[in-house]
Design a protein around this motif. Structure first.
Motif, short mmCIF file in Angstrom:
data_model
loop_
_atom_site.label_atom_id
_atom_site.label_comp_id
_atom_site.label_asym_id
_atom_site.label_seq_id
_atom_site.Cartn_x
_atom_site.Cartn_y
_atom_site.Cartn_z
N LEU A 1 -0.32 1.57 8.89
CA LEU A 1 0.77 2.00 9.73
C LEU A 1 2.00 2.76 8.80
O LEU A 1 2.42 3.82 9.34
N ASP A 2 2.31 2.19 7.74
CA ASP A 2 3.20 2.55 7.09
C ASP A 2 3.25 4.07 6.64
O ASP A 2 3.99 4.98 6.54
N GLU A 3 2.15 4.38 6.09
CA GLU A 3 1.68 5.58 5.55
C GLU A 3 1.68 6.56 6.88
O GLU A 3 2.06 7.72 6.71
N ALA A 4 1.27 6.12 7.98
CA ALA A 4 1.17 7.23 9.07
C ALA A 4 2.66 7.50 9.68
O ALA A 4 2.68 8.76 10.05
N LEU A 5 3.44 6.58 9.42
CA LEU A 5 4.90 6.67 9.86
C LEU A 5 5.66 7.64 8.78
O LEU A 5 6.33 8.44 9.01
N ARG A 6 5.24 7.48 7.58
CA ARG A 6 5.57 8.31 6.33
C ARG A 6 5.34 9.81 6.52
O ARG A 6 6.32 10.47 6.47
N ARG A 7 4.02 9.84 6.98
CA ARG A 7 3.80 11.23 7.14
C ARG A 7 4.56 11.91 8.45
O ARG A 7 4.91 12.81 8.36
N ILE A 8 4.76 11.05 9.59
CA ILE A 8 5.44 11.72 10.72
C ILE A 8 6.92 11.75 10.25
O ILE A 8 7.75 13.06 10.66
N ALA A 9 7.38 10.99 9.39
CA ALA A 9 8.92 11.36 9.13
C ALA A 9 9.00 12.78 8.27
O ALA A 9 10.24 13.11 8.18
N LEU A 10 7.98 12.96 7.42
CA LEU A 10 8.15 14.34 6.78
C LEU A 10 8.10 15.43 7.62
O LEU A 10 8.46 16.57 7.15
N VAL A 11 7.68 15.36 8.90
CA VAL A 11 7.55 16.51 9.94
C VAL A 11 8.84 17.11 10.29
O VAL A 11 9.85 16.29 10.61
N THR A 12 9.11 18.24 9.94
CA THR A 12 10.42 18.95 10.34
C THR A 12 10.43 19.79 11.64
O THR A 12 9.31 20.12 12.01
N VAL A 13 11.61 20.07 12.21
CA VAL A 13 11.45 21.23 13.39
C VAL A 13 10.82 22.22 12.97
O VAL A 13 10.39 23.13 13.98
N ASP A 14 11.19 23.16 11.68
CA ASP A 14 10.17 24.14 11.46
C ASP A 14 8.76 23.98 11.44
O ASP A 14 8.22 24.83 11.96
N ASP A 15 8.38 22.91 11.00
CA ASP A 15 6.81 22.41 11.02
C ASP A 15 6.34 22.67 12.40
O ASP A 15 5.25 23.26 12.91
N ALA B 1 -0.26 -2.54 5.60
CA ALA B 1 0.92 -2.85 6.45
C ALA B 1 0.83 -4.07 7.02
O ALA B 1 -0.39 -4.59 7.77
N GLY B 2 1.78 -5.14 7.15
CA GLY B 2 1.69 -6.46 7.82
C GLY B 2 0.89 -7.39 7.19
O GLY B 2 0.47 -8.37 7.56
N ASP B 3 0.63 -7.24 5.83
CA ASP B 3 -0.02 -8.07 5.00
C ASP B 3 -1.71 -8.25 5.39
O ASP B 3 -2.34 -9.25 5.01
N ALA B 4 -2.16 -7.34 6.02
CA ALA B 4 -3.49 -7.27 6.67
C ALA B 4 -4.26 -6.81 5.27
O ALA B 4 -3.90 -6.20 4.28
N ARG B 5 -5.64 -7.59 5.30
CA ARG B 5 -6.29 -7.33 3.89
C ARG B 5 -7.43 -6.50 4.05
O ARG B 5 -8.26 -7.01 5.28
N VAL B 6 -7.51 -5.39 3.71
CA VAL B 6 -8.50 -4.61 3.72
C VAL B 6 -9.66 -4.56 2.56
O VAL B 6 -9.25 -4.42 1.53
N ARG B 7 -10.95 -4.61 2.99
CA ARG B 7 -11.98 -4.57 2.11
C ARG B 7 -12.96 -3.82 2.39
O ARG B 7 -13.41 -3.63 3.57
N MET C 1 0.80 -1.06 -0.07
CA MET C 1 0.04 0.15 -0.05
C MET C 1 0.88 1.27 -0.04
O MET C 1 1.73 1.30 0.96
N ASN C 2 0.65 2.00 -1.04
CA ASN C 2 1.58 3.37 -1.01
C ASN C 2 0.47 4.57 -0.93
O ASN C 2 -0.58 4.65 -1.70
N GLY C 3 0.76 5.17 0.05
CA GLY C 3 -0.25 6.32 0.37
C GLY C 3 -1.49 5.88 1.10
O GLY C 3 -1.78 4.89 1.03
N ALA C 4 -2.37 7.01 1.30
CA ALA C 4 -3.65 6.54 1.91
C ALA C 4 -4.47 6.19 0.79
O ALA C 4 -4.51 6.78 -0.65
N VAL C 5 -5.57 5.43 1.21
CA VAL C 5 -6.68 4.90 0.04
C VAL C 5 -7.92 5.93 0.40
O VAL C 5 -8.37 5.48 1.68
N ASP C 6 -8.27 6.56 -0.49
CA ASP C 6 -9.43 7.14 -0.48
C ASP C 6 -10.90 6.25 -0.21
O ASP C 6 -10.54 5.23 -0.79
N LEU C 7 -11.89 6.51 0.21
CA LEU C 7 -13.18 5.89 0.63
C LEU C 7 -14.24 6.51 0.03
O LEU C 7 -15.06 7.21 0.53
#
Length: 461
Positions: free
Chosen positions: A407-421, A19-25, A1-7
């Motif tokens: 989880l992967d997408e949530a952590l990716r977003r957190i990793a983009l946060v800077t001290v200036d942000d 993430a973790g091979d969980a299957r979402v339907r 899964m790359n990025g968030a999935v719109d609903l």
């Protein structure tokens, strides 16, 4: 899964691997019922939730067309456990107790959820019983009056808890006359005034196929879940052959908030003063929510946080001290809490405000940013070991966010946060109107110095 999935509400079927091979339907049935599942490899338990996007904020005064509904959402949550045409309240309780399951419900400001956690083999039973409760509650007049007494006792219990009182008054102070500022459970006056007819009308208006969202996480097969759910809802009286679109999600544009009082004091003969200081925060869909998570982690989450170090470790002024940042569809809060001796209340309030100003003026360090990222990553991963958390994440994604981020997408977003942000967000918050709530053995004079630093408006209750 790359990025968030719109609903999208208009898309009937969605399927992806998280993430973790969980299957979402996700299936949107022709009737408008929405069903989301997350199949977790290796899980032996399953948590199921029946949701409606109706909370305390959706209640209203009486008018020419409608009776007053204040307190009805929480009242209704209680009543759905009190029996249907085919099950008594005891039958409902025995269904889950007999298999070692858990079942409960919660009323929030923007939704209500009825949920159960059971072994995977007992999921059909849980779906059957929750479907019966959701569609076919009797709202028996005798049970209605009995439960009124129970809710009044619940409100009395909360009213005796200074921390609960402080929390309710804090929401009122920060959010002003916005419906989110009202107490979730109503108050004794509205509960005493509630009528069965008004609660029944609230039930019929908001518990329909187009309102229902069912989320399940753990050991679940999606196709079997949809079949079992459809069968159960049909058996209990819903005509799912009637087509309907899901109810629209709430508007996520930030509401215009009227500033509440700068100071609210509730005198109580307690050993500690419960202090809450804060400002309006971010809506749930704000692009800066990840930045807010990082700021909150650095500022007031954990023993290495700035608040904990400044207030407890260096000065010994409080045992409990932390920050929090709830977000709703069109409003939010950023708050700081401390419990301290009455003589120290003014000092602690000033320290909390000063520490946030320090972040706004001088920022945070790269080391703090790194620690916050690690803290959030670990806490998120550990929380997702529980199917309850995954079920709730699905519900929040569907009802409020309109997207699913694993989880992967949530952590990716957190990793983009800077001290200036982080510094920019802190500066934004500091510029907003502050409100201070104090519950305990204190008064206006003891807090005047702190209030002078917050705002010139004082309203003592």
């Amino acid at each position: 899964m790359n990025g968030a999935v719109d609903l999208p509400l208009g898309q009937a079927e969605l399927s992806f691997t998280a993430a973790g091979d969980a299957r979402v339907r996700r299936s949107v049935l022709p009737s408008g019922v929405r069903v989301l599942s997350e199949q977790v490899p290796g899980s032996r338990s399953v948590t199921v939730g029946f949701w409606v996007a109706v909370g305390s904020r959706d209640e209203h005064h009486a008018d020419a067309a409608h009776p007053a509904t204040y307190g009805s959402t929480h009242f209704l949550e209680h009543l759905l456990f009190k029996g249907t045409s085919s099950r008594t309240a005891l039958d409902i309780a025995i269904s889950f107790d007999a298999v070692g399951g858990e079942h409960n419900a919660l009323t929030a400001k923007e939704y209500t959820c009825y949920y159960a956690k059971v072994q995977d083999r007992d999921l059909p039973m849980a779906v059957e019983v929750l479907s019966d409760m959701f569609t076919s509650s009797l709202l028996d007049p005798v049970e209605f009056d009995n439960e009124r007494g129970v809710i009044l006792e619940e409100l009395s219990m909360a009213g005796d808890d200074p921390a609960d009182v402080a929390n309710e008054r804090f929401f009122e102070a920060v959010l002003g006359d916005h419906p989110l500022g009202r107490p979730i459970g109503g108050d004794p006056e509205t509960i005493r005034a509630a009528t069965r007819e008004a609660v029944l009308a609230h039930y019929r208006a908001n518990y329909r196929p187009q309102d229902l969202v069912v989320t399940v996480a753990g050991a679940v097969d999606h196709d079997r879940l949809v079949a079992e759910l459809t069968g159960a809802l049909t058996r209990h009286g819903w005509d799912l052959s009637v087509e309907g679109a899901p109810v629209e999600r709430r508007d996520t544009g930030p509401a215009r908030l009227a500033a509440g009082p700068a100071l609210t004091v509730v005198a109580r003969p307690t050993e500690q003063v419960n202090l809450l200081l804060g400002v309006p925060g971010l809506v749930a869909t704000d692009d800066r929510r990840s930045t807010m998570s990082v700021l909150n982690a650095i500022f007031g989450s954990g023993m290495s946080s700035r608040l904990f170090q400044q207030v407890r470790e260096r000065r010994g002024l409080a045992y409990a001290v932390y920050s929090f940042a709830p977000g709703y569809s069109d409003a939010g809060l950023f708050g700081m809490y401390a419990g301290c001796a009455p003589a120290k209340a003014g000092t602690v309030a000033a320290l909390m405000r000063t520490e946030l100003e320090r972040v706004a003026e001088h920022g945070v360090t790269a080391d703090e940013l790194r620690r916050a990222g690690g803290q959030l990553a670990g806490a998120s991963a550990l929380a997702l070991e529980d199917s309850d958390t995954r079920m709730s994440r699905l519900g929040r994604a569907e009802l409020t966010l309109g997207e699913f981020a694993d989880l992967d997408e949530a952590l990716r977003r957190i990793a983009l946060v800077t001290v200036d942000d982080v510094q920019a967000l802190a500066a934004d918050l500091v510029a907003r109107p502050f409100s201070l709530v104090a519950v305990g053995a204190t008064d206006e004079a003891a807090l005047h110095g702190a209030v002078d630093e917050i705002a010139p408006r004082i309203d003592v209750a």
